[in-house]
Design a protein around this motif. Structure first.
Motif, PDB file in Angstrom:
ATOM      1  N   SER A  79       0.838  -1.201   0.000  1.00  0.00           N
ATOM      2  CA  SER A  79       0.000   0.000   0.000  1.00  0.00           C
ATOM      3  C   SER A  79       0.870   1.247   0.000  1.00  0.00           C
ATOM      4  N   ASP A  80       1.918   1.241   0.832  1.00  0.00           N
ATOM      5  CA  ASP A  80       2.828   2.387   0.881  1.00  0.00           C
ATOM      6  C   ASP A  80       3.531   2.591  -0.457  1.00  0.00           C
ATOM      7  N   LYS A  81       3.948   1.490  -1.075  1.00  0.00           N
ATOM      8  CA  LYS A  81       4.642   1.603  -2.363  1.00  0.00           C
ATOM      9  C   LYS A  81       3.718   2.161  -3.443  1.00  0.00           C
ATOM     10  N   THR A  82       2.460   1.712  -3.438  1.00  0.00           N
ATOM     11  CA  THR A  82       1.495   2.214  -4.414  1.00  0.00           C
ATOM     12  C   THR A  82       1.282   3.710  -4.236  1.00  0.00           C
ATOM     13  N   LEU A  83       1.105   4.145  -2.989  1.00  0.00           N
ATOM     14  CA  LEU A  83       0.896   5.567  -2.734  1.00  0.00           C
ATOM     15  C   LEU A  83       2.128   6.378  -3.100  1.00  0.00           C
ATOM     16  N   THR A  84       3.307   5.903  -2.720  1.00  0.00           N
ATOM     17  CA  THR A  84       4.541   6.633  -3.029  1.00  0.00           C
ATOM     18  C   THR A  84       4.719   6.788  -4.532  1.00  0.00           C
ATOM     19  N   ARG A  85       4.420   5.727  -5.281  1.00  0.00           N
ATOM     20  CA  ARG A  85       4.534   5.802  -6.740  1.00  0.00           C
ATOM     21  C   ARG A  85       3.581   6.840  -7.315  1.00  0.00           C
ATOM     22  N   LEU A  86       2.316   6.796  -6.878  1.00  0.00           N
ATOM     23  CA  LEU A  86       1.333   7.761  -7.365  1.00  0.00           C
ATOM     24  C   LEU A  86       1.746   9.191  -7.031  1.00  0.00           C
ATOM     25  N   LEU A  87       2.238   9.385  -5.827  1.00  0.00           N
ATOM     26  CA  LEU A  87       2.640  10.727  -5.411  1.00  0.00           C
ATOM     27  C   LEU A  87       3.817  11.238  -6.234  1.00  0.00           C
ATOM     28  N   LYS A  88       4.795  10.407  -6.455  1.00  0.00           N
ATOM     29  CA  LYS A  88       5.976  10.847  -7.202  1.00  0.00           C
ATOM     30  C   LYS A  88       5.629  11.234  -8.632  1.00  0.00           C
ATOM     31  N   ILE A  89       4.832  10.406  -9.290  1.00  0.00           N
ATOM     32  CA  ILE A  89       4.463  10.704 -10.678  1.00  0.00           C
ATOM     33  C   ILE A  89       3.552  11.930 -10.724  1.00  0.00           C
ATOM     34  N   SER A  90       2.551  11.973  -9.860  1.00  0.00           N
ATOM     35  CA  SER A  90       1.598  13.079  -9.858  1.00  0.00           C
ATOM     36  C   SER A  90       2.278  14.406  -9.561  1.00  0.00           C
ATOM     37  N   LEU A  91       3.099  14.436  -8.527  1.00  0.00           N
ATOM     38  CA  LEU A  91       3.727  15.685  -8.132  1.00  0.00           C
ATOM     39  C   LEU A  91       4.784  16.127  -9.136  1.00  0.00           C
ATOM     40  N   ASN A  92       5.341  15.169  -9.868  1.00  0.00           N
ATOM     41  CA  ASN A  92       6.271  15.518 -10.946  1.00  0.00           C
ATOM     42  C   ASN A  92       5.528  16.150 -12.114  1.00  0.00           C
ATOM     43  N   LEU A  93       4.403  15.545 -12.502  1.00  0.00           N
ATOM     44  CA  LEU A  93       3.629  16.063 -13.628  1.00  0.00           C
ATOM     45  C   LEU A  93       2.927  17.376 -13.283  1.00  0.00           C
ATOM     46  N   SER A  94       2.540  17.537 -12.038  1.00  0.00           N
ATOM     47  CA  SER A  94       1.778  18.736 -11.647  1.00  0.00           C
ATOM     48  C   SER A  94       2.627  20.002 -11.630  1.00  0.00           C
ATOM     49  N   ARG A  95       3.934  19.841 -11.478  1.00  0.00           N
ATOM     50  CA  ARG A  95       4.859  20.981 -11.487  1.00  0.00           C
ATOM     51  C   ARG A  95       4.451  22.059 -10.481  1.00  0.00           C
ATOM     52  N   GLY A  96       4.010  21.604  -9.316  1.00  0.00           N
ATOM     53  CA  GLY A  96       3.706  22.526  -8.229  1.00  0.00           C
ATOM     54  C   GLY A  96       2.375  23.235  -8.338  1.00  0.00           C
ATOM     55  N   ASN A  97       1.469  22.781  -9.209  1.00  0.00           N
ATOM     56  CA  ASN A  97       0.218  23.498  -9.457  1.00  0.00           C
ATOM     57  C   ASN A  97      -0.987  22.944  -8.694  1.00  0.00           C
ATOM     58  N   ILE A  98      -0.788  21.952  -7.836  1.00  0.00           N
ATOM     59  CA  ILE A  98      -1.918  21.377  -7.095  1.00  0.00           C
ATOM     60  C   ILE A  98      -2.412  22.380  -6.052  1.00  0.00           C
ATOM     61  N   SER A  99      -3.714  22.668  -6.087  1.00  0.00           N
ATOM     62  CA  SER A  99      -4.305  23.575  -5.101  1.00  0.00           C
ATOM     63  C   SER A  99      -5.246  22.845  -4.144  1.00  0.00           C
ATOM     64  N   THR A 100      -5.743  21.666  -4.551  1.00  0.00           N
ATOM     65  CA  THR A 100      -6.613  20.857  -3.687  1.00  0.00           C
ATOM     66  C   THR A 100      -6.086  19.434  -3.629  1.00  0.00           C
ATOM     67  N   LEU A 101      -5.920  18.909  -2.429  1.00  0.00           N
ATOM     68  CA  LEU A 101      -5.407  17.554  -2.235  1.00  0.00           C
ATOM     69  C   LEU A 101      -6.363  16.800  -1.317  1.00  0.00           C
ATOM     70  N   ILE A 102      -6.889  15.661  -1.822  1.00  0.00           N
ATOM     71  CA  ILE A 102      -7.906  14.904  -1.097  1.00  0.00           C
ATOM     72  C   ILE A 102      -7.433  13.474  -0.862  1.00  0.00           C
ATOM     73  N   PHE A 103      -7.422  13.055   0.399  1.00  0.00           N
ATOM     74  CA  PHE A 103      -7.082  11.687   0.763  1.00  0.00           C
ATOM     75  C   PHE A 103      -8.323  10.962   1.269  1.00  0.00           C
ATOM     76  N   HIS A 104      -8.367   9.653   1.049  1.00  0.00           N
ATOM     77  CA  HIS A 104      -9.415   8.823   1.644  1.00  0.00           C
ATOM     78  C   HIS A 104      -9.197   8.774   3.149  1.00  0.00           C
ATOM     79  N   PHE A 105     -10.291   8.629   3.927  1.00  0.00           N
ATOM     80  CA  PHE A 105     -10.141   8.627   5.387  1.00  0.00           C
ATOM     81  C   PHE A 105      -9.400   7.397   5.885  1.00  0.00           C
TER      82      PHE A 105
END
Length: 305
Positions: A79-105
């Motif tokens: 689970s940690d590896k899946t999340l880390t992978r998603l975060l790395k790719i997403s935050l790389n592609l977003s180039r610092g433009n994320i304004s809303t971040l939503i996590f499951h409870f």
């Protein structure tokens, strides 16, 4: 007879706006599946700021078990590896433009993951993080220090919120909306009144709420415009030896103090499904027992997901 066939553009030759519209229909798993590696045109479109205004991970849950000691959950390594992978790719592609971040409870982020997020999302305005069992207070405080544009936070109820509220007060000058998913006692209410006196929107729905804490909020948050206490179990604690009791309706004192608020949202109805669920769960809703995604609801539109 020869027929002229119009030139057909290849995928890599498609206009950027068209690609962005197509990618807009993708979920986070599709966007991070490797489409940015197809060609430079696709990567340019995959990095478009419009795609990354919101990073919604509310469909991703950790595979975990509860344990008796802190942090009270054990999360499977995959689970940690899946999340880390998603975060790395997403935050790389977003180039610092994320304004809303939503996590499951039930997505349990750990210290390193939150630090990675904070460093790469400096423009964050809204954070939905209702579970932080694995995050140290020092780490969340450091993250908040980086999010100076933060305006809205959804968070769990915690035993000592003072340092977190102080960080918001000191660093997030535009902060105005807070949702607490869990009980609100007098200490929490005092902290809100002391650290966030300019708070405009507050939701405490589906939780245990002490009457004295509600009075502190009504007296201390002078700029409050919207207060949601729908489906709360409201507890009154009279002087000893009288036992505590559950209010069946709001008394005149509460109604009088709340009359200045533009939108005071309440529900204390025995036939209301959510009110009954909060009562059965003793003011701490076990969201996993109910319909998937129910935890995203809120009577205040700006706090719903």
């Amino acid at each position: 007879m020869e027929v002229d066939v119009p030139d057909r553009k290849k995928w890599e030759e498609m206009h950027n706006d068209i690609l962005v519209k197509i990618f807009q229909t993708f979920d986070i798993f599709d966007l991070t599946s490797g489409i940015a590696q197809v060609c430079s045109t696709w990567r340019h479109a995959a990095c478009d700021p419009f795609l990354w205004e919101t990073l919604d991970l509310s469909m991703l849950k950790s595979n975990f078990i509860k344990i008796p000691l802190e942090p009270y959950v054990y999360v499977d390594g995959r689970s940690d590896k899946t999340l880390t992978r998603l975060l790395k790719i997403s935050l790389n592609l977003s180039r610092g433009n994320i304004s809303t971040l939503i996590f499951h409870f039930n997505l349990y982020v750990h210290d390193d993951q939150l630090t990675y997020i904070a460093e790469r999302s400096p423009k964050l305005k809204r954070l939905v993080l209702p579970a932080w069992n694995r995050i140290k207070r020092t780490v969340i405080c450091k993250a908040i220090n980086m999010w100076q544009d933060l305006e809205s936070l959804t968070m769990p109820s915690i035993a000592n919120p003072l340092c977190i509220m102080e960080q918001i007060s000191n660093n997030c000058k535009n902060f105005s909306q807070l949702k607490i998913m869990g009980p609100c006692d007098m200490f929490f209410a005092h902290t809100l009144a002391t650290c966030l006196p300019n708070l405009k929107v507050l939701s405490l729905r589906c939780s245990m709420l002490f009457k004295d804490a509600l009075l502190i909020i009504l007296d201390g948050l002078k700029h409050l415009e919207v207060l949601n206490i729908s489906h709360c179990v409201i507890i009154e604690v009279p002087p000893p030896p009288a036992p505590r009791k559950v209010l069946k309706e709001l008394d005149e004192l509460i109604i009088g103090k709340a009359s200045r608020i533009r939108e005071f949202v309440t529900c204390m109805d025995d036939v209301c499904v959510m009110c009954r669920r909060t009562w059965v769960d003793e003011g701490f809703l076990r969201w996993y027992k109910y319909e998937e995604g129910l935890w995203k609801d809120d009577e205040v539109r700006s706090l719903a997901i």
